[in-house]
Design a protein around this motif. Structure first.
Motif, PDB file in Angstrom:
ATOM      1  N   SER A  28      -1.977   6.848  10.214  1.00 16.39           N
ATOM      2  CA  SER A  28      -2.214   7.901  10.416  1.00 16.39           C
ATOM      3  C   SER A  28      -1.489   8.876  10.521  1.00 16.39           C
ATOM      4  O   SER A  28      -1.164   9.555   9.316  1.00 16.39           O
ATOM      5  CB  SER A  28      -2.758   8.630  12.126  1.00 16.39           C
ATOM      6  OG  SER A  28      -2.723   9.733  12.336  1.00 16.39           O
ATOM      7  N   VAL A  29      -0.245   8.619  10.421  1.00 18.16           N
ATOM      8  CA  VAL A  29       0.945   8.610   9.661  1.00 18.16           C
ATOM      9  C   VAL A  29       0.569   8.978   8.613  1.00 18.16           C
ATOM     10  O   VAL A  29       1.413   9.473   7.592  1.00 18.16           O
ATOM     11  CB  VAL A  29       2.060   8.633  10.680  1.00 18.16           C
ATOM     12  CG1 VAL A  29       3.308   9.264   9.798  1.00 18.16           C
ATOM     13  CG2 VAL A  29       2.191   9.476  12.512  1.00 18.16           C
ATOM     14  N   ALA A  30       0.809   8.005   8.232  1.00 14.67           N
ATOM     15  CA  ALA A  30       1.744   6.978   6.555  1.00 14.67           C
ATOM     16  C   ALA A  30       0.351   7.630   5.802  1.00 14.67           C
ATOM     17  O   ALA A  30       0.607   8.224   4.795  1.00 14.67           O
ATOM     18  CB  ALA A  30       1.290   5.826   5.926  1.00 14.67           C
ATOM     19  N   SER A  31      -1.103   8.160   6.359  1.00 13.21           N
ATOM     20  CA  SER A  31      -2.171   8.380   5.212  1.00 13.21           C
ATOM     21  C   SER A  31      -1.781   9.967   4.915  1.00 13.21           C
ATOM     22  O   SER A  31      -2.831  10.489   4.587  1.00 13.21           O
ATOM     23  CB  SER A  31      -2.962   8.065   6.061  1.00 13.21           C
ATOM     24  OG  SER A  31      -3.584   6.446   6.132  1.00 13.21           O
ATOM     25  N   THR A  32      -1.257  10.448   6.051  1.00 17.63           N
ATOM     26  CA  THR A  32      -0.880  11.867   5.800  1.00 17.63           C
ATOM     27  C   THR A  32       0.023  12.501   4.636  1.00 17.63           C
ATOM     28  O   THR A  32       0.489  13.580   5.159  1.00 17.63           O
ATOM     29  CB  THR A  32      -1.504  12.579   7.420  1.00 17.63           C
ATOM     30  OG1 THR A  32      -0.482  12.321   7.682  1.00 17.63           O
ATOM     31  CG2 THR A  32      -2.656  12.301   7.244  1.00 17.63           C
TER      32      THR A  32
END
Length: 178
Positions: A28-32
């Protein structure tokens, strides 16, 4: 930061940690992220140990969700633009039928035309040039925000057009009946 230290995080973080896996939080963090980030930075934001983040990030690179680059000797991670585009395409197809996609295309084209008329320019790049000539900071920020929004709408328009053009091939409904 440890994965299992309840009560030491900001409100909502404990609930997020309780309802999602470490892998899901890292993804979630890395994809945003808007700019490539190190495993350390992603780990802190995802509330996982750095080694845990690094393992999950490497897996996400392997499955083409993220890209890994070297920045001054440090590995940094960012969303893979191809994966992001395909996910956006899938989301559009899951939420719109063919007619809905046509209506969405018209809305996006209308918005672009509004910017062209309002600013009397033909592209986001021309609008940015106008921002460089603005007289005050507020006007400059407004123009730069409009240029960024225009680019985002144009990007989304391209995906919508792809979805329309290939609807019969990409649509889950049509693939299931084939």
């Amino acid at each position: 930061m440890a994965d299992d230290e309840p009560g030491v995080d900001a409100p909502g973080v404990d609930a997020w940690k309780a309802r999602t896996s470490a892998f899901d939080r890292v993804q979630s963090v890395a994809s945003t992220v808007s700019r490539p980030q190190s495993a350390t930075d992603i780990a802190a934001e995802a509330h996982v140990a750095e080694n845990t983040a690094r393992d999950h990030l490497e897996r996400l690179v392997e499955i083409n969700v993220l890209l890994k680059r070297d920045r001054e000797g440090t590995a940094v991670y960012a969303p893979d633009p191809l994966h992001t585009r395909m996910q956006t395409l899938r989301d559009l197809l899951d939420t719109h039928d063919h007619e809905g996609l046509l209506r969405l295309k018209a809305e996006l084209l209308d918005r672009i035309e509004e910017w062209r008329e309002e600013y009397e320019v033909g592209s986001p790049e021309e609008l940015r040039e106008r921002g460089a000539d603005a007289d005050d900071a507020t006007e400059t920020r407004e123009i730069l925000r409009a240029a960024s929004d225009w680019e985002l709408v144009a990007y989304r328009l391209g995906i919508v057009e792809d979805a329309i053009e290939n609807y019969a091939t990409y649509s889950r409904e049509n693939r299931a009946s084939a």
